[in-house]
Design an enzyme around this catalytic site. Structure first.
Site, PDB file in Angstrom:
ATOM      1  N   GLY A  78     -58.295  95.774 -36.952  1.00 45.67           N
ATOM      2  CA  GLY A  78     -57.916  94.638 -36.105  1.00 45.67           C
ATOM      3  C   GLY A  78     -59.137  94.273 -35.270  1.00 45.67           C
ATOM      4  N   ASP A 106     -59.723  86.960 -37.321  1.00 51.69           N
ATOM      5  CA  ASP A 106     -60.905  87.836 -37.262  1.00 51.69           C
ATOM      6  C   ASP A 106     -62.136  87.098 -36.784  1.00 51.69           C
ATOM      7  OD1 ASP A 106     -59.076  89.462 -39.076  1.00 51.69           O
ATOM      8  OD2 ASP A 106     -60.734  90.794 -38.557  1.00 51.69           O
ATOM      9  N   ASN A 118     -58.896  85.158 -41.427  1.00 48.95           N
ATOM     10  CA  ASN A 118     -57.900  86.181 -41.089  1.00 48.95           C
ATOM     11  C   ASN A 118     -57.542  86.919 -42.380  1.00 48.95           C
ATOM     12  OD1 ASN A 118     -56.186  87.483 -39.117  1.00 48.95           O
ATOM     13  ND2 ASN A 118     -54.460  86.554 -40.177  1.00 48.95           N
ATOM     14  N   LYS A 119     -56.714  87.921 -42.248  1.00 52.36           N
ATOM     15  CA  LYS A 119     -56.374  88.795 -43.375  1.00 52.36           C
ATOM     16  C   LYS A 119     -56.041  88.003 -44.637  1.00 52.36           C
ATOM     17  CE  LYS A 119     -56.492  92.334 -43.586  1.00 52.36           C
ATOM     18  NZ  LYS A 119     -57.727  92.955 -44.160  1.00 52.36           N
TER      19      LYS A 119
HETATM   20  O1  MRU Z   1     -58.582  94.558 -42.095  1.00 46.23           O
HETATM   21  P1  MRU Z   1     -57.932  94.532 -40.755  1.00 46.23           P
HETATM   22  O2  MRU Z   1     -56.645  95.294 -40.707  1.00 46.23           O
HETATM   23  O3  MRU Z   1     -58.881  94.910 -39.648  1.00 46.23           O
HETATM   24  O4  MRU Z   1     -57.550  92.993 -40.541  1.00 46.23           O
HETATM   25  C1  MRU Z   1     -56.909  92.617 -39.359  1.00 46.23           C
HETATM   26  C2  MRU Z   1     -56.517  91.197 -39.304  1.00 46.23           C
HETATM   27  O5  MRU Z   1     -56.759  90.421 -40.203  1.00 46.23           O
HETATM   28  C3  MRU Z   1     -55.864  90.726 -38.034  1.00 46.23           C
HETATM   29  O6  MRU Z   1     -54.967  89.685 -38.287  1.00 46.23           O
HETATM   30  C4  MRU Z   1     -56.963  90.217 -37.079  1.00 46.23           C
HETATM   31  O7  MRU Z   1     -57.952  91.175 -36.897  1.00 46.23           O
HETATM   32  C5  MRU Z   1     -56.401  89.837 -35.760  1.00 46.23           C
HETATM   33  S1  MRU Z   1     -55.913  91.209 -34.832  1.00 46.23           S
HETATM   34  C6  MRU Z   1     -55.475  90.731 -33.285  1.00 46.23           C
END
Ligand code: MRU
Length: 364
Positions: free
Chosen positions: A55, A254, A264-265
């Site tokens: 995150g 992100d 984002n993810k």
């Molecule tokens: O690969 P990750 O689990 O770090 O990805 C996280 C995300 O995509 C979240 O949606 C993003 O970091 C926002 S967290 C407040």
């Protein structure tokens, strides 16, 4: 270290304790709630790389604390040598998760703190043993970054609360909750704020292949708090919308480019397209530290590609033939024109985003 904290206590994602960085082990959730203690900066880097902590905001806080820890443990040396060692450690942190803007934002902040303190070493104090104030300042700065993150998320949650109607059925993706930040969360922070305001809501959670942050983390976080929720596989979102069971979508970010394009993810972009096709608002919730105003658009956001094992396996169980070619981008880009609003601690921005982003990030 393990914990048996009661269900309603706030989740402590990452914190400084007794000269070490402690974090909840997100690889173990939801099957086990345990904490890992990183005793040196290399362990923090390993925890970021293997998703023990993940995150974007949480990665930023962990990196700041990891850098502080490294500086605490660096041997005394003349200032220029000390600076070189510091720079090298910052570079190692910067190589962990390339898409997470908060990581680079936090490193920059630690650099500023380091440089200011080094520049203000009293004359004649540039000798061995004189670096203690710098070490202490960096620890204080890292702790402050974590505390500020929680306060920012609470403000962001308040700002977004007005967008959530009473009775709303909300779809979210990945985990943008307390676990993805120092606490409270961004997208889930807005959901928390709506619940705290007495609104009755229901959250649909995308399981979020390949690493299942939705099924493992968001489901755990919302159930722990008693927020009504239902888990779906990612490929069910379209049918859910067609059946008129979703009133709005809210996700985290992100990295957000200067025009509002949002990384984002992986799987976020198709949700935004589905939301547009069904006339459903699509919101992004993120602190200003996720915004990268220097990047003109999403095409310039670096996208992390991760280990193919994440796709060829489900957890530890192999599900694809040996030798199959795999593409595993961890994030996708949602164009700004599919985003109904960007919710930040500085307010709710509406498209086009350039001016609001420029104004809010000026000087930061
Ligand atoms: O690969 P990750 O689990 O770090 O990805 C996280 C995300 O995509 C979240 O949606 C993003 O970091 C926002 S967290 C407040």
């Amino acid at each position: 270290m393990s914990t048996d904290e009661g269900t309603k206590q706030e989740i402590r994602t990452v914190f400084w304790q007794d000269g070490a960085v402690v974090m909840i082990d997100q690889k173990a959730l939801p099957l086990a709630e345990r904490y890992v203690t990183c005793a040196n900066y290399r362990e923090v880097i390993a925890a970021i790389n293997d998703l023990t902590i993940r995150g974007a905001p949480a990665i930023g806080v962990a990196a700041a604390m990891g850098i502080a820890l490294s500086v605490l443990q660096l041997p005394d040396s003349p200032p220029e040598e000390f600076r070189r060692a510091f720079d090298d450690i910052c570079t190692q942190f910067a190589a962990t998760r390339p898409t997470a803007r908060n990581l680079f934002w936090a490193i920059e902040r630690m650099r500023r703190c380091f440089n200011e303190r080094l520049a203000h070493l009293p004359a004649g104090q540039d000798t061995v043993g004189s670096l203690r104030p710098i070490r202490e300042a960096l620890v204080a700065e890292a702790i402050k970054i974590g505390e500020e993150d929680i306060a920012i998320n609470r403000r962001l949650g308040q700002n977004g609360c007005g967008l959530i109607p009473d009775g709303a059925r909300i779809l979210t993706h990945c985990n943008a909750g307390a676990l993805a930040t120092a606490g409270y969360g961004t997208a889930l922070g807005v959901i928390r704020a709506a619940c705290e305001a007495g609104k009755k809501i229901h959250v649909y959670i995308d399981e979020t292949r390949p690493v299942l942050q939705g099924a493992r983390l968001t489901a755990w976080e919302l159930m722990r708090e008693g927020i009504p929720c239902t888990l779906i596989a990612d490929n069910m979102a379209g049918f859910l919308m067609q059946r008129k069971k979703v009133d709005l979508v809210i996700v985290g970010a992100d990295r957000i480019a200067g025009n509002g394009d949002t990384a984002n993810k992986i799987g976020t972009y198709p949700l935004a397209l589905l939301a547009r096709a069904h006339g459903i608002p699509f919101y992004v919730a993120a602190p200003l530290s996720t915004i990268d105003p220097a990047l003109p658009d999403g095409g310039t956001i670096p996208i992390e590609e991760r280990n193919p094992d994440e796709v060829t396996r489900c957890g530890v169980v192999r599900t694809a033939p040996e030798g199959i070619a795999v593409w595993n981008p961890a994030f996708d880009i949602t164009p700004y024109n599919l985003i109904s609003a960007i919710i930040t601690e500085a307010g709710v921005f509406r498209p086009p985003y350039e001016e609001a982003i420029k104004g809010a990030t000026r000087g930061g």
